[in-house]
Motif scaffolding. Structure first.
Motif, PDB file in Angstrom:
ATOM      1  N   VAL A 169     -11.091 -15.227 -20.236  1.00 47.45           N
ATOM      2  CA  VAL A 169     -12.095 -15.639 -19.244  1.00 47.45           C
ATOM      3  C   VAL A 169     -12.126 -17.159 -19.125  1.00 47.45           C
ATOM      4  N   VAL A 170     -12.064 -17.843 -20.251  1.00 49.58           N
ATOM      5  CA  VAL A 170     -12.080 -19.307 -20.243  1.00 49.58           C
ATOM      6  C   VAL A 170     -10.888 -19.855 -19.474  1.00 49.58           C
ATOM      7  N   GLU A 171      -9.709 -19.280 -19.701  1.00 52.60           N
ATOM      8  CA  GLU A 171      -8.504 -19.765 -19.020  1.00 52.60           C
ATOM      9  C   GLU A 171      -8.516 -19.405 -17.542  1.00 52.60           C
ATOM     10  N   LEU A 172      -8.869 -18.181 -17.231  1.00 54.81           N
ATOM     11  CA  LEU A 172      -8.801 -17.718 -15.849  1.00 54.81           C
ATOM     12  C   LEU A 172      -9.795 -18.438 -14.950  1.00 54.81           C
ATOM     13  N   PHE A 173     -10.992 -18.734 -15.470  1.00 57.52           N
ATOM     14  CA  PHE A 173     -12.027 -19.376 -14.662  1.00 57.52           C
ATOM     15  C   PHE A 173     -12.136 -20.875 -14.933  1.00 57.52           C
ATOM     16  N   ASP A 208      -4.548 -16.604 -11.084  1.00 62.65           N
ATOM     17  CA  ASP A 208      -4.117 -16.992 -12.419  1.00 62.65           C
ATOM     18  C   ASP A 208      -3.244 -18.238 -12.338  1.00 62.65           C
ATOM     19  N   ALA A 209      -2.646 -18.620 -13.438  1.00 65.51           N
ATOM     20  CA  ALA A 209      -1.855 -19.847 -13.488  1.00 65.51           C
ATOM     21  C   ALA A 209      -0.641 -19.806 -12.573  1.00 65.51           C
ATOM     22  N   HIS A 210      -0.213 -18.603 -12.185  1.00 67.94           N
ATOM     23  CA  HIS A 210       0.943 -18.445 -11.296  1.00 67.94           C
ATOM     24  C   HIS A 210       0.529 -18.123  -9.864  1.00 67.94           C
TER      25      HIS A 210
END
Length: 360
Positions: free
Chosen positions: A78-82, A183-185
């Motif tokens: 959740v931290v990475e995605l948002f 996401d990151a991609h």
């Protein structure tokens, strides 16, 4: 590659929200925001931008988003995605001015005598409902709704036209939430879940339009730790929905609990996540702290609900400023200080910006 006119028409169609399913509006909002970010951040030539926009549109239109459920998400995901950041310093409540209501204490004592099955999540929700109702009543008494005469004066065009009291904060049990993020991609990810309780203004059907400010998650005692990731997912969804709706105030807050232990969480406008220590209401003093936490969470939500006149668009600035910094310190002042707004917004009134604790 579609010509520019086709992309413009797709954007116009995507931005239309009349008579559409709220979930479709959420996905279109993500698409529009992604295209706007592409146009404002990419250094490519016009032809390159057109090609990237076409690729993004074709990906969204032809590729089904992956789904991330709140029951499967981890805190790290959740931290990475948002794009959030966890603060190390715990959130605290400097003072607890409200005494625990005697009726609440009596209800909790009677619930213990009733010997409900502690292994049932439904049982722990009864205690949470007692706490939530008591806090809601306290906030109701602090901020009563307008009287009939006040409403009539408003319709007659008196000076009260310039000040509109906050809309009532509604409790929505079992509220379905979802939002689409990248996401990151740059792949679309549909994040969804069902919050045990959510609080916001307007109606349940408006929840995906960014009108919800609070979420609460309950788990039975042996699954208390699993509630953290779920609550963080709900709060991240609520914050993203408010960002998508272009709300000036995107601060969201809530708590997770097993009916006895409570942990409070807040995400500010910059994506900073503040988490409190664990409080156990079996102790009299900590029960008072939890009750005051709930009152403060609900009261800040009420204060940041729509407060402007639909005619004159005047924010109730002096009322919020009269509350002062101490009011917002109760929940938002942690570590280096969580950011609170100090700007005008058509719907969400005015909030204050807190200085760093070291500078205070």
């Amino acid at each position: 590659m579609p010509p520019p006119l086709d992309i413009a028409e797709l954007l116009v169609e995507a931005s239309s929200s009349q008579a559409q399913d709220p979930r479709q509006r959420v996905r279109r909002t993500w698409l529009i925001n992604a295209l706007l970010d592409l146009l404002t951040t990419s250094p490519a030539s016009p032809e390159g931008l057109l090609e990237k926009a076409s690729l993004l549109l074709s990906t969204v239109l032809t590729k089904k988003p992956q789904t991330l459920s709140s029951t499967q998400a981890t805190v790290a995901e959740v931290v990475e995605l948002f794009d959030l950041e966890l603060l190390r310093a715990p959130m605290s409540l400097p003072d607890a001015p409200h005494d625990t209501p005697q009726l609440l204490t009596l209800n909790l004592a009677n619930l213990e005598k009733a010997f409900y099955d502690e292994r049932s999540e439904a049982s722990c929700r009864i205690a949470v409902d007692y706490m939530l109702v008591a806090a809601k009543v306290c906030v109701y008494e602090l901020h009563p709704p307008p009287t009939r005469s006040a409403k009539r004066l408003k319709t007659l065009g008196t000076p009260t036209d310039s000040h509109k009291p906050p809309e009532p904060l509604h409790i929505f049990p079992e509220l379905e939430l979802e939002v689409t993020v990248a996401d990151a991609h740059a792949n679309p990810i549909l994040v969804n879940g069902r919050a045990d309780w959510a609080l916001g203004y307007k109606t349940r059907s408006d929840a995906l339009d960014g009108t919800v400010l609070v979420a609460i998650e309950a788990k039975r005692r042996d699954r208390f730790g699993a509630a953290e990731a779920q609550l963080l997912t709900y709060l991240a969804i609520l914050r993203q929905l408010r960002l998508n709706a272009r709300k000036t105030n995107a601060i969201v807050q809530g708590c997770y609990t097993d009916g006895e232990r409570y942990v409070f969480v807040c995400i500010d406008n910059d994506g900073l996540v503040a988490i409190s220590n664990v409080y156990d209401i079996r102790g009299v003093e900590q029960r008072k702290v939890v009750f005051n936490y709930l009152v403060t969470v609900l009261e800040t939500a009420v204060r940041t609900s729509p407060t402007t006149s639909p005619v004159k668009r005047v924010c109730v600035e002096e009322d919020v400023r009269a509350v002062g910094r101490d009011f917002y310190r109760k929940v938002y002042c942690v570590g280096e200080g969580l950011q609170i707004l100090d700007e005008e917004n058509d719907e969400d009134g005015v909030l204050l910006e807190l200085p760093d604790v070291a500078a205070a």
